[in-house]
Design a protein around this motif. Sequence first.
Motif, PDB file in Angstrom:
ATOM      1  N   GLU A   1       0.879  -1.283   0.095  1.00  0.00           N
ATOM      2  CA  GLU A   1      -0.059   0.098  -0.024  1.00  0.00           C
ATOM      3  C   GLU A   1       0.934   1.272   0.105  1.00  0.00           C
ATOM      4  N   VAL A   2       0.534   2.026  -1.138  1.00  0.00           N
ATOM      5  CA  VAL A   2       1.371   3.539  -1.165  1.00  0.00           C
ATOM      6  C   VAL A   2       0.489   4.424  -0.758  1.00  0.00           C
ATOM      7  N   ASP A   3       1.076   5.393  -0.025  1.00  0.00           N
ATOM      8  CA  ASP A   3       0.127   6.631   0.424  1.00  0.00           C
ATOM      9  C   ASP A   3      -0.045   7.483  -0.863  1.00  0.00           C
ATOM     10  N   VAL A   4      -1.054   7.714  -1.754  1.00  0.00           N
ATOM     11  CA  VAL A   4      -1.089   8.447  -2.684  1.00  0.00           C
ATOM     12  C   VAL A   4      -1.751   9.961  -2.414  1.00  0.00           C
ATOM     13  N   GLY A   5      -1.777  10.329  -0.882  1.00  0.00           N
ATOM     14  CA  GLY A   5      -2.304  11.473  -0.799  1.00  0.00           C
ATOM     15  C   GLY A   5      -3.447  11.483   0.405  1.00  0.00           C
TER      16      GLY A   5
ATOM     17  N   CYS B   1      -3.006   4.836   5.930  1.00  0.00           N
ATOM     18  CA  CYS B   1      -2.106   3.761   6.045  1.00  0.00           C
ATOM     19  C   CYS B   1      -1.340   4.194   4.698  1.00  0.00           C
ATOM     20  N   GLY B   2      -0.207   3.227   4.428  1.00  0.00           N
ATOM     21  CA  GLY B   2       0.611   3.211   3.316  1.00  0.00           C
ATOM     22  C   GLY B   2       1.814   3.845   3.354  1.00  0.00           C
TER      23      GLY B   2
ATOM     24  N   SER C   1      -0.935   0.352  11.559  1.00  0.00           N
ATOM     25  CA  SER C   1       0.121   1.110  10.513  1.00  0.00           C
ATOM     26  C   SER C   1       0.784   2.317  11.304  1.00  0.00           C
ATOM     27  N   LEU C   2       2.096   2.603  10.854  1.00  0.00           N
ATOM     28  CA  LEU C   2       2.926   3.647  11.245  1.00  0.00           C
ATOM     29  C   LEU C   2       3.434   4.460  10.285  1.00  0.00           C
ATOM     30  N   PRO C   3       2.439   5.092   9.671  1.00  0.00           N
ATOM     31  CA  PRO C   3       2.936   5.739   8.275  1.00  0.00           C
ATOM     32  C   PRO C   3       3.843   7.033   8.502  1.00  0.00           C
ATOM     33  N   GLU C   4       4.030   7.582   9.589  1.00  0.00           N
ATOM     34  CA  GLU C   4       4.990   8.704  10.272  1.00  0.00           C
ATOM     35  C   GLU C   4       5.338   8.490  11.339  1.00  0.00           C
ATOM     36  N   PRO C   5       6.691   9.301  11.861  1.00  0.00           N
ATOM     37  CA  PRO C   5       6.903   9.154  13.053  1.00  0.00           C
ATOM     38  C   PRO C   5       6.029   9.719  14.208  1.00  0.00           C
TER      39      PRO C   5
END
Lengths: 363, 363
Positions: A132-136, A140-141, B267-271
Amino acid sequence: MKLSQLDTPVLLVDEAAFLRNMQRMQDIAMAAGIAYRPHAKAHKSAEIAKMQLDAGACGVCCAKLGEAEVLVSNEINDILITTPVIGISKLTRLMQITNKAKISVVVDNSDNVAEMAAVAQTCGVKPDVVIEVDVGQGRCGVVPGDAALDLVREVAATEWLNFKGLQGYQGSIQMLIPFSERDAAARRAVGILTETAEMIRKVGIPVDYLTGGGSGTTLTDATAKGLTELQPGGYLFMDSRYREVEWDDGNPIPFEQSLTLLASVISLPEPNRCILDMGLKAISSDGGPPLPQNLPEASFKFAGEEHSELSFENGNCPLKLGDKVSFVPTHCDTTVNLYDRIIAFSGDDVVDVWNIAARGRVQ
Amino acid sequence: MKLSQLDTPVLLVDEAAFLRNMQRMQDIAMAAGIAYRPHAKAHKSAEIAKMQLDAGACGVCCAKLGEAEVLVSNEINDILITTPVIGISKLTRLMQITNKAKISVVVDNSDNVAEMAAVAQTCGVKPDVVIEVDVGQGRCGVVPGDAALDLVREVAATEWLNFKGLQGYQGSIQMLIPFSERDAAARRAVGILTETAEMIRKVGIPVDYLTGGGSGTTLTDATAKGLTELQPGGYLFMDSRYREVEWDDGNPIPFEQSLTLLASVISLPEPNRCILDMGLKAISSDGGPPLPQNLPEASFKFAGEEHSELSFENGNCPLKLGDKVSFVPTHCDTTVNLYDRIIAFSGDDVVDVWNIAARGRVQ
């Protein structure tokens, strides 16, 4: 059986409108030459998932492992789980259904990849993994670019996981107005995903699966050249909030509001207001209060968990005890999740009953 | 089984706190020499209803006929349905359970009385009927005084209905601050009901049953001299919103928050932020967003139906993937209605599982 014979509150779907929505998505995907995998979180029903597959869908999405378990046990055989599955207990459950059906699951975290690989090896199955990529959306991602590439390398290098491709979903723009802004944001999302895929291909890892998109951006998602698969959910029922959201030609989005909640008048305490048997337990409020159909002069308010009120300023309530009032939910997903079945109707007739077998499966 | 072994999101109850709440209500009612009939709409569970009866309750309330049907089929034998039951279909269902258990039902409308009597005669059963009086909430209920008396006369004159007494519930004041205002409003509500009862007695119709009250006004309801029966619901679990609501001595209301929702970091997308597996389908939002326990520095927001986010301003997220976070629901009734079971725990151990058998029974 007639609609008028049903006890209320009851969740209804206009079968003809529902089937038109199903066909329109198929037409859009066909015209664009792209696969679609509708999101079953919207209906949580095996019967509806089967109808979507019969209409041409390549599989379905589930938000949660528990939904996928229910659908697999009802012979739905191709499922992408669009939310990370974390921890040994759930990963073991994941491997159990991977033994029975074609299951893909998203990941966005290196620790999760390592744990999943270990459980897969223990169970002797090899699940398909989608990064999963965070596209904006900012939910998640993994961050696009290098971070995504690093995680893809990890998955691709792991014997017990099969790297399938990328997911990018931009949920927060689905109702963005005007169309031009929504269209631009959806193109940016697709662009981020395709650029990341290109970066991965350059290091020699094939990427031929890019999944994403939603009901409000379907037209852009289908034609922006990048996604190989759409994953819309709401198009079958369509929240009332979509009424204000237009398509590229300035017309409303060409999916119809097919889901309604039928309630009854149970009290007439004063001449200008009535109380309905539909409260916070019968229709969701997180998308805002619903509006009654065919009663433009009525003001609606929730009156607790079991009641709501319609009031008629400067006038008398035109409704009698027992009269029925229908509402289009502002948020269909969370309303469907309150019920165990949906009654399909045509005209005044009940024509089918669909079980919401995965209702409440949040784990 | 240990709490740490449970998949999430999962609905938990601290058994000791829950049992203390149950005992406290019994103590309050005993001290006041008054019966109590807890509202099962709060838990929708036959197991919990049985515990309440074992603790001393005289019966239970249900909001909906469908809840009562489930409880009757689980051997709960004394039920007051606190919302009008309208129409021949539902009235027939009402008579069916009246054949099996001691069922009372509220009415506030003359047409409903006539239809109920006709269905009762057809079915050959005689239900107990309680007149609902509007004691200030402005929802259901007949206007106090003459209008109430007229409806009582109708019921009392009807061969196939048994006039049991009056209900007056003032739900809108349960969280009123300060205590003095809540106390005064609750006394007004009890006063309206007792004055109406007195008016009815003066025409020679005995009234020895006055039911009403709620968890936030229990102390006033129990001691205001008028009600013969309390019908609190929320006291077992206690919405987090009750934290600000004080008792007469300036202390918090002496019922504890016993219900929690346990979620996991997925999910840990950012610190500085993490995503939890708990969205709008896993905890209700109609009472406002819930707050995480033991994480005072965290900001919570819903991130759709399946996710929520904790963010940590000026700092790093202290949580790892798979870590558990617990929440007290802002509104327990609507959260319980999302689940099929509640897990009771003591310390780190799972000690019981209670089925929410009447979940979703809105009809």
